[in-house]
Design a protein around this motif. Structure first.
Motif, PDB file in Angstrom:
ATOM      1  N   THR A 136      -9.012   2.381   3.102  1.00 44.26           N
ATOM      2  CA  THR A 136      -7.894   1.609   3.657  1.00 44.26           C
ATOM      3  C   THR A 136      -8.399   0.923   4.915  1.00 44.26           C
ATOM      4  OG1 THR A 136      -6.399   3.327   2.814  1.00 44.26           O
ATOM      5  CG2 THR A 136      -5.472   1.709   4.345  1.00 44.26           C
ATOM      6  N   GLU A 166      -8.331  13.355  -1.870  1.00 45.33           N
ATOM      7  CA  GLU A 166      -7.645  12.103  -1.587  1.00 45.33           C
ATOM      8  C   GLU A 166      -6.263  12.281  -0.946  1.00 45.33           C
ATOM      9  OE1 GLU A 166      -6.263  10.006  -5.138  1.00 45.33           O
ATOM     10  OE2 GLU A 166      -7.336  11.447  -6.376  1.00 45.33           O
ATOM     11  N   ASP A 220      -8.060   1.161  -3.979  1.00 41.05           N
ATOM     12  CA  ASP A 220      -8.385   2.309  -4.834  1.00 41.05           C
ATOM     13  C   ASP A 220      -9.132   1.732  -6.026  1.00 41.05           C
ATOM     14  OD1 ASP A 220      -8.546   4.512  -6.476  1.00 41.05           O
ATOM     15  OD2 ASP A 220      -6.492   5.166  -6.130  1.00 41.05           O
ATOM     16  N   ASN A 230       0.812  -1.223   0.000  1.00 38.29           N
ATOM     17  CA  ASN A 230       0.000   0.000   0.000  1.00 38.29           C
ATOM     18  C   ASN A 230       0.844   1.271   0.000  1.00 38.29           C
ATOM     19  OD1 ASN A 230       0.529   0.283   2.794  1.00 38.29           O
ATOM     20  ND2 ASN A 230      -1.302  -0.897   3.310  1.00 38.29           N
ATOM     21  N   THR A 285     -11.084   5.562  -2.680  1.00 35.41           N
ATOM     22  CA  THR A 285     -10.083   4.753  -1.966  1.00 35.41           C
ATOM     23  C   THR A 285     -10.510   4.573  -0.515  1.00 35.41           C
ATOM     24  OG1 THR A 285      -8.347   5.709  -3.349  1.00 35.41           O
ATOM     25  CG2 THR A 285      -7.636   4.508  -1.395  1.00 35.41           C
TER      26      THR A 285
END
Ligand code: GLY
Ligand code: MN
Ligand code: MN
Length: 272
Positions: free
Chosen positions: A118, A217, A103, A82, A116
């Protein structure tokens, strides 16, 4: 054709593409909605031992079912992957303790989503992952707040960068909030681009106008390095949302995909 006056059409067409009509916004909303649905499916599916390509396949199922297509080659990046900005191999195993950066966006009727998230492979963020995530989240919120009609296009980038620099300094990862070189080491891209018929859509980057759609982002990517405390190594976090500029408050089109730690963890708990 000596009697004709020729001009480049592209610039005129670009201008037409930046401010969306109501119908274009509807199509973008559908693309984003399909994307958010795919994310929720991923939250249900993810557990230690699954591969990045299996996760990709879950999104594909959701997209194709709703007449969507991948808007771009998806990034499904576990662990150290990542921190690779354009990681596209998606062939590794997702392991306990790692973060998974996703993403992924759908297109629908040629309009594109770009999102995106995480998330923790095992369903819970570690204290270090949480600290970085919360910082990126705060930066994103600051960026979204700046996404208002009349503001310069790059206001969101400035606001998010300020929050990131302050946070990195507090965590001891850079020397001070004024350390722009240090900030660039961990945040090496911008926060925003136009979104529409292209994922990185055309536009002149002038002051924001109602009807424009942009991404917000921010991210932080911490590599393995001798001068960084190992507890931070390989933590890469990006949160990306698609935001509609209006006459008033910005509208987060991709709000259907949870992005707050508590919501993500709660959903991963209830559905696993
Ligand atoms: N997925 C490409 C980008 O975030 O700009
Ligand atoms: Mn983007
Ligand atoms: Mn993206």
């Amino acid at each position: 054709f000596p009697l004709h006056n020729f001009r480049r059409l592209a610039l005129l067409m670009h201008e037409l593409r930046v401010v969306k009509t109501d119908l274009e916004i509807e199509l973008l909303k559908e693309a984003v909605d399909i994307t958010a649905k795919g994310f929720r499916r991923t939250l249900r599916f993810l557990k230690p031992g699954v591969t990045e390509y299996e996760v990709e396949a879950e999104w594909a199922r959701e997209f194709i079912k709703r007449r969507g297509k991948f808007a771009y080659t998806p990034i499904v990046a576990a662990g150290k992957n990542n921190c690779v900005l354009h990681y596209l191999q998606n062939d590794q195993v997702c392991k306990k303790g790692q973060l998974l950066l996703l993403d992924v966006g759908s297109s629908y009727a040629n309009y594109n989503a770009d999102m995106t998230r995480t998330i923790p492979v095992s369903g819970t963020y570690s204290p270090e992952q949480r600290a970085i995530y919360e910082l990126v989240y705060r930066a994103q919120e600051a960026g979204i707040r700046a996404t208002r009609a009349g503001n310069p296009f790059f206001a969101s980038n400035s606001e998010a960068s300020r929050v990131l620099a302050e946070g990195l300094a507090e965590l001891g990862l850079i020397s001070s909030a004024a350390d722009t070189g240090g900030l660039r080491r961990f945040f090496m891209h911008g926060t925003s681009h136009y979104l529409g018929l292209d994922v990185h859509d055309v536009g002149s980057y002038g002051p924001l106008r109602p009807g424009e759609v942009v991404t917000i982002e921010p991210g932080i990517y911490i590599p393995v390095a001798a001068d960084i405390d190992p507890k931070w190594w390989n933590i890469g976090v990006r949160i990306e949302d698609d935001v509609l500029v209006t006459d008033g408050d910005p509208v987060i089109l991709s709000g259907g995909a949870p992005r707050q730690i508590d919501d993500v963890e709660a959903l991963m708990r209830t559905i696993s």
